[in-house]
Design an enzyme around this catalytic site. Structure first.
Site, short mmCIF file in Angstrom:
data_model
loop_
_atom_site.label_atom_id
_atom_site.label_comp_id
_atom_site.label_asym_id
_atom_site.label_seq_id
_atom_site.Cartn_x
_atom_site.Cartn_y
_atom_site.Cartn_z
N SER A 233 -25.21 0.22 7.80
CA SER A 233 -25.74 -0.60 6.70
C SER A 233 -25.69 -0.11 5.34
CB SER A 233 -27.30 -1.06 7.08
OG SER A 233 -27.25 -1.70 8.48
N SER A 271 -22.65 -3.20 10.45
CA SER A 271 -23.33 -2.77 9.09
C SER A 271 -24.15 -4.02 8.47
CB SER A 271 -22.13 -2.44 8.34
OG SER A 271 -22.65 -1.91 7.23
N GLU A 273 -25.74 -5.50 5.34
CA GLU A 273 -25.73 -5.32 3.89
C GLU A 273 -26.86 -6.52 3.54
OE1 GLU A 273 -22.46 -2.89 4.81
OE2 GLU A 273 -22.95 -5.03 5.78
#
Length: 343
Positions: A233, A271, A273
């Site tokens: 992240s 991940s 974002e």
């Protein structure tokens, strides 16, 4: 402690001029504080962005949020989307510590409101996170509410970058990540405005890393660096003094994704974002004395300047987070190298 930043390695990011510090704190009134936890089992911490002087609950700020990929455990974004205001500092930490850091922000606001004689009947603490479990024993939940208060107490305009605070245990493009920042200056109607970015970087694969237009990671990936899969992240906090509506802030935040893409991110499944932004151009009273509140916003066709500014500042902030971070072993003993070892 002096830290050599990416521009000092001859890497030029973008065209717009930088602010005086080239940090998010070039936006007047913004401060940043860290509390770093560093022992045998835990390498983690909390970073707090204090958005403005005074009581933010009592004098709120226009704000917006954008989730580019939702693999994350943030707190407070729903109310920002609904009301378009920020009413606490923004705290960043590790995935398993969101609740305890939320408690710390709640305690801070409760004390501040009690001191100011303000009734506190509802509060929206904003907390972002990255998963630092490859370096940090995340299940120990080492960050406590009192650490949030310490981070706020230490907040300053000239803060440290790299493997500190919320960035102590992060990994970015297979190398050591951390907290990084950058800023850009734009001119509108003959007046100077600033946009600043702070990142907690924890994303990307080594072979995709692109620096100054060069596929640097592709060459490094042939070495045995112990690099694992793309997961983690990245949190991006944007501050500006541009007079923006929350809707315009949302448009600006989405362009932070350009900065990540230029570095080689393809926004992997694991991940998250997340972008959070605010403007200091006006304050919104918690107890307004009028039914109609004054506001200003940018001419829509001039938003291109802010779009370029946030893209450039995000790209440079990530690189600063990496070059300012020292190498660090993972829990399994593998070394996570620093980008600066290869520049």
């Amino acid at each position: 402690m002096y830290q050599k930043r990416i521009n000092e390695y001859g890497v030029t990011v973008g065209r717009l001029p930088r602010g005086a510090r080239n940090k998010i704190t070039d936006v007047a009134g913004v401060l940043v504080g860290h509390k770093t936890i560093d022992n045998e089992q835990n390498k983690t911490g909390v970073t707090v962005i204090v958005p403005a002087p005074g009581n933010v609950y009592d004098q709120k700020l226009p704000a917006a949020a954008f989730v580019w990929n939702g693999y994350g455990k943030t707190a407070g974004l729903m109310q920002i989307d609904e009301l378009g205001v920020l009413e606490t500092p923004i705290a960043l930490t590790n995935t398993m510590n969101v609740g305890l850091v939320w408690d710390g922000l709640m305690e801070y606001a409760a004390r501040q409101c009690a001191q100011d004689g303000i009734e506190l009947y509802s509060l929206n603490p904003v907390v972002g996170e990255c998963n630092d479990s490859r370096i940090n024993n995340i299940l120990r939940r080492a960050v406590q509410p009192e650490h949030v208060l310490e981070a706020i107490a230490s907040a300053s305009a000239d803060f440290e970058e790299g493997a500190v605070g919320a960035g102590r245990g992060t990994i970015c493009h297979g190398l050591k990540g951390g907290v990084g920042s950058a800023s850009r200056v734009v001119m509108l109607d003959g007046k100077k405005y600033t946009l600043g970015v702070l990142v907690q970087s924890n994303h990307g694969k080594l072979e995709d890393l692109t620096v100054d237009g060069m596929r640097l990671g592709e060459g490094l990936a042939v070495r045995d660096l112990g690099v694992t899969a793309n997961r983690g992240s990245t949190m991006i906090v944007v501050a500006t003094d541009l007079p923006c509506s929350p809707r315009q802030l949302g448009r600006i935040l989405r362009r932070a994704s350009v900065g990540l893409a230029r570095l080689g991110s393809y926004v992997a499944h694991g991940s998250g974002e997340v972008m959070i932004g605010f403007t200091t151009a006006r304050r919104i009273p918690n107890r307004p004395t009028a039914d109609i509140l004054p506001s200003q916003e940018m001419n829509e066709i001039r938003l291109d300047l802010a779009f370029r500014a946030v893209a450039e500042a995000t790209e440079e902030a990530v690189l600063n987070s990496m070059v300012c971070a020292d190498p660090c072993p993972r829990l399994d003993g593998e070394m996570v190298h620093s980008l600066r070892e290869f520049l």
